[in-house]
Scaffold this motif. Structure first.
Motif, short mmCIF file in Angstrom:
data_model
loop_
_atom_site.label_atom_id
_atom_site.label_comp_id
_atom_site.label_asym_id
_atom_site.label_seq_id
_atom_site.Cartn_x
_atom_site.Cartn_y
_atom_site.Cartn_z
N UNK A 84 0.85 -1.20 0.00
CA UNK A 84 0.00 0.00 0.00
C UNK A 84 0.88 1.24 0.00
N UNK A 85 0.60 2.17 -0.91
CA UNK A 85 1.33 3.45 -0.97
C UNK A 85 0.32 4.58 -1.18
N UNK A 86 0.82 5.80 -1.13
CA UNK A 86 -0.05 6.96 -1.39
C UNK A 86 -1.24 7.03 -0.46
N UNK A 87 -1.01 6.74 0.83
CA UNK A 87 -2.11 6.74 1.80
C UNK A 87 -2.72 8.13 1.94
N UNK A 88 -4.05 8.19 2.01
CA UNK A 88 -4.77 9.46 2.07
C UNK A 88 -5.89 9.36 3.10
N UNK A 89 -5.70 9.99 4.27
CA UNK A 89 -6.79 10.08 5.26
C UNK A 89 -7.63 11.29 4.84
N UNK A 90 -8.74 11.03 4.18
CA UNK A 90 -9.48 12.13 3.56
C UNK A 90 -10.60 12.68 4.42
N UNK A 91 -10.91 12.01 5.54
CA UNK A 91 -11.95 12.56 6.41
C UNK A 91 -11.84 11.94 7.79
N UNK A 92 -12.11 12.75 8.82
CA UNK A 92 -12.22 12.25 10.19
C UNK A 92 -13.52 12.79 10.77
N UNK B 44 1.21 17.96 10.89
CA UNK B 44 0.27 16.93 11.34
C UNK B 44 0.28 15.74 10.40
N UNK B 45 0.04 14.53 10.96
CA UNK B 45 -0.06 13.32 10.15
C UNK B 45 -1.25 13.42 9.19
N UNK B 46 -2.34 13.95 9.70
CA UNK B 46 -3.54 14.08 8.87
C UNK B 46 -4.36 15.25 9.39
N UNK B 47 -5.26 15.75 8.56
CA UNK B 47 -6.16 16.83 8.97
C UNK B 47 -7.29 16.22 9.79
N UNK B 48 -7.07 16.11 11.10
CA UNK B 48 -8.09 15.53 11.98
C UNK B 48 -9.06 16.64 12.39
N UNK B 49 -9.85 17.06 11.42
CA UNK B 49 -10.77 18.17 11.60
C UNK B 49 -12.19 17.63 11.77
N UNK B 50 -12.91 18.21 12.71
CA UNK B 50 -14.25 17.73 13.03
C UNK B 50 -15.25 18.09 11.93
N UNK B 51 -16.47 17.64 12.11
CA UNK B 51 -17.55 18.02 11.22
C UNK B 51 -17.68 19.54 11.23
N UNK B 52 -17.77 20.18 10.06
CA UNK B 52 -17.80 21.65 10.03
C UNK B 52 -19.12 22.21 10.53
N UNK B 53 -19.02 23.35 11.20
CA UNK B 53 -20.19 24.12 11.61
C UNK B 53 -20.20 25.41 10.82
N UNK C 93 -20.02 33.89 4.93
CA UNK C 93 -20.21 32.62 5.63
C UNK C 93 -18.87 31.92 5.81
N UNK C 94 -18.67 31.39 7.02
CA UNK C 94 -17.47 30.64 7.34
C UNK C 94 -17.86 29.28 7.91
N UNK C 95 -16.88 28.38 7.99
CA UNK C 95 -17.05 27.12 8.70
C UNK C 95 -15.95 27.03 9.74
N UNK C 96 -16.28 26.44 10.88
CA UNK C 96 -15.29 26.24 11.94
C UNK C 96 -15.21 24.75 12.24
N UNK C 97 -13.98 24.26 12.44
CA UNK C 97 -13.75 22.86 12.75
C UNK C 97 -12.74 22.77 13.89
N UNK C 98 -13.00 21.85 14.82
CA UNK C 98 -12.04 21.56 15.88
C UNK C 98 -11.04 20.54 15.36
N UNK C 99 -9.77 20.72 15.72
CA UNK C 99 -8.71 19.87 15.17
C UNK C 99 -7.92 19.20 16.29
N UNK C 100 -7.44 17.97 16.01
CA UNK C 100 -6.57 17.23 16.92
C UNK C 100 -5.21 17.07 16.26
#
Length: 489
Positions: free
Chosen positions: A21-29, A187-196, A173-180
């Motif tokens: 496996x290569x080119x790993x992509x965490x596209x959503x959290x 960061x290893x991945x964009x661990x961003x929450x569901x947008x508000x 209009x903006x969206x806000x997301x909490x991140x880990x």
């Protein structure tokens, strides 16, 4: 985001097929879930994949679900939010395996639940929010605020407040997301929450060029005025127009919202003749009301007679007018009081004259005299009259209507005999021709909102419809409805 996977081999495993496996992509959290996909590198085909997930204590975790439409895409659920996990992918072809690939990824924190605007300025807006996770160790490491229409405008902050620069009279209009993240810049991945999603609006500018284009007499009592203003260089939703005094109201209610965005004129119908009005206008954008521009307008009567001064009271044409007090040389034993009968009718129950001595220089009590309704002049003399005192003289028209509203100013006309003393006592500056509701006020220091006054420079108070409110605890919805800052319009 694309990740560079670290390579590792499980103990005792031998690579028997050429696949990895290569080119790993965490596209959503999404809190307890991770979504990722990958590409396959190698000459051999792959029948299936082993996916091993372990938490930061080395224990296996989660439930793996493969995408039915894509064998190289996985959704892992039953994880904990705001946690870092290690994921290993092992390709299989029958009983043979290929090289494993291991990477680490964060799940996202719980989403932000509410964003409030705590202060607005001409070009900037201050916002605050409360994180959903408040348990120890689960407060988001970072927040990401993104322009909903242009993701090149993006803010990263670990605070729970932010100042956004918008420009004058801009709604966006903006969206806000909490991140880990542990190293948020790498960061290893964009661990961003569901947008508000949330909207922010800066203060619309003050109207310019406010003026009365024309006045039109409607009947013996009312008139219409055509109000105009300059076209602004931004698109607004409506223009809020208020006038004072407004008890009783004209045919056009105060306030009234006239729809935009490009109207530069409107008619206020049914104002009373022979009255000086304060008229204000302010632009409204996304339920945010900007500062007002205020002018005064004197409404003539059918004889083209203009009022000379403003008393912040709307006549109903039952009030005596032009009250006059004539006193001869200082110490004369009498004074003459005269007035004009009300224009609507003479009072059925006569007049009452009230004489109130100037209390700082007199201990005398107020006294009154009832006279016939056909009379409009009275000579004051006798033991009750002190020629060396000053008086507030009032004449009350005792109409049948007055009996149900004895304190109403619509039936009373007053004047003070001691003009010099009155002027010396009136030391507070009052801007000319400024009424709010039925009260005079300093329009250079205060703003009028539906008959309510607030300090013009107070950023913690705003206008919504006919009420003032604090943006820190409430928000303004369409139609001038106020709800709690955590509520929904």
């Amino acid at each position: 985001m694309k990740l560079v996977a670290g390579l590792s081999f499980l103990a005792g495993a031998q690579a028997a097929i050429d696949a990895q496996a290569t080119g790993l992509n965490v596209y959503k959290t999404r809190g307890s879930r991770l979504f990722f996909n990958w590409e396959v590198n190698g000459s051999d085909s792959v029948d299936s994949w082993d996916v091993i997930v372990t938490d930061d204590q080395g224990a296996q975790a989660g439930n793996v679900k493969f995408d039915k439409k894509n064998d190289n895409s996985v959704n892992i659920d039953r994880l904990k939010s705001h946690r870092k996990y290690e994921v290993t992918l092992i390709p299989r072809s029958g009983s043979e395996v290929g090289k494993p690939t291991t990477f680490t990824a964060w799940t996202s924190p719980q989403p932000v639940e509410n964003v409030i605007t705590v202060a607005r300025y001409a070009t900037t807006v201050w916002i605050e929010w409360q994180p959903a996770d408040t348990r120890q160790g689960e407060i988001p490491d970072q927040y990401v605020i993104t322009n909903a229409e242009d993701d090149s405008e993006r803010y990263f902050t670990s605070d729970t407040n932010l100042q956004i620069v918008l420009g004058k009279g801009v709604s966006r209009q903006y969206i806000i997301q909490a991140a880990a993240c542990d190293d948020c810049e790498n960061a290893f991945n964009d661990a961003w929450s569901k947008p508000l999603e949330f909207d922010v609006t800066s203060l619309p500018p003050k109207p310019t060029g406010l003026n009365i284009v024309e006045e039109n007499i409607r009947d013996w009592e009312r008139a219409d005025v055509l109000l105009a203003w300059d076209s602004p260089n931004f698109e607004y939703d409506s223009v809020k127009v208020e006038y004072s005094p407004n008890t009783p109201q004209g045919f056009t209610k105060s306030p009234t919202f006239f729809p935009g965005p490009w109207n530069t004129q409107t008619t206020i119908e049914g104002l009373y003749q022979n009255v000086v009005y304060t008229v204000s206008a302010r632009f409204v954008l996304n339920d945010v009301e900007g500062p007002s521009e205020t002018i005064s307008v004197a409404i003539a009567d059918a004889d083209s007679k203009f009022p000379k001064q403003q008393n912040c009271q709307v006549p109903t044409y039952l009030r005596p007018e032009n009250l006059r007090v004539k006193r001869d040389i200082f110490g004369s034993t009498s004074m003459t009081v005269s007035w004009d009968h009300p224009r609507a009718k003479q009072p059925e129950n006569g007049y009452r004259l009230v004489f109130a001595p100037f209390t700082p220089i007199s201990s005398q009590k107020p006294w009154f005299q009832d006279i016939d309704g056909n009379t409009n002049e009275f000579e004051v003399s006798g033991p009750s009259y002190d020629p060396y005192d000053e008086y507030t003289v009032s004449v009350i028209a005792l109409h049948d209507e007055q009996m149900s509203a004895p304190q109403s100013p619509d039936f009373i006309s007053s004047t003070f005999t001691g003009t010099k003393l009155q002027n010396e006592r009136n030391t507070e500056f009052i801007a000319p021709d400024a009424c709010c509701g039925n009260h005079k006020y300093n329009s250079k220091m205060q703003e009028c909102c539906g008959g309510n006054l607030f300090d013009a420079d107070n950023i913690n108070t705003a206008c919504c419809g006919s009420s003032t409110y604090s943006p820190a605890t409430e928000k303004c919805c369409s139609g001038g409805i106020l709800v709690a800052s955590s509520g929904q319009c």
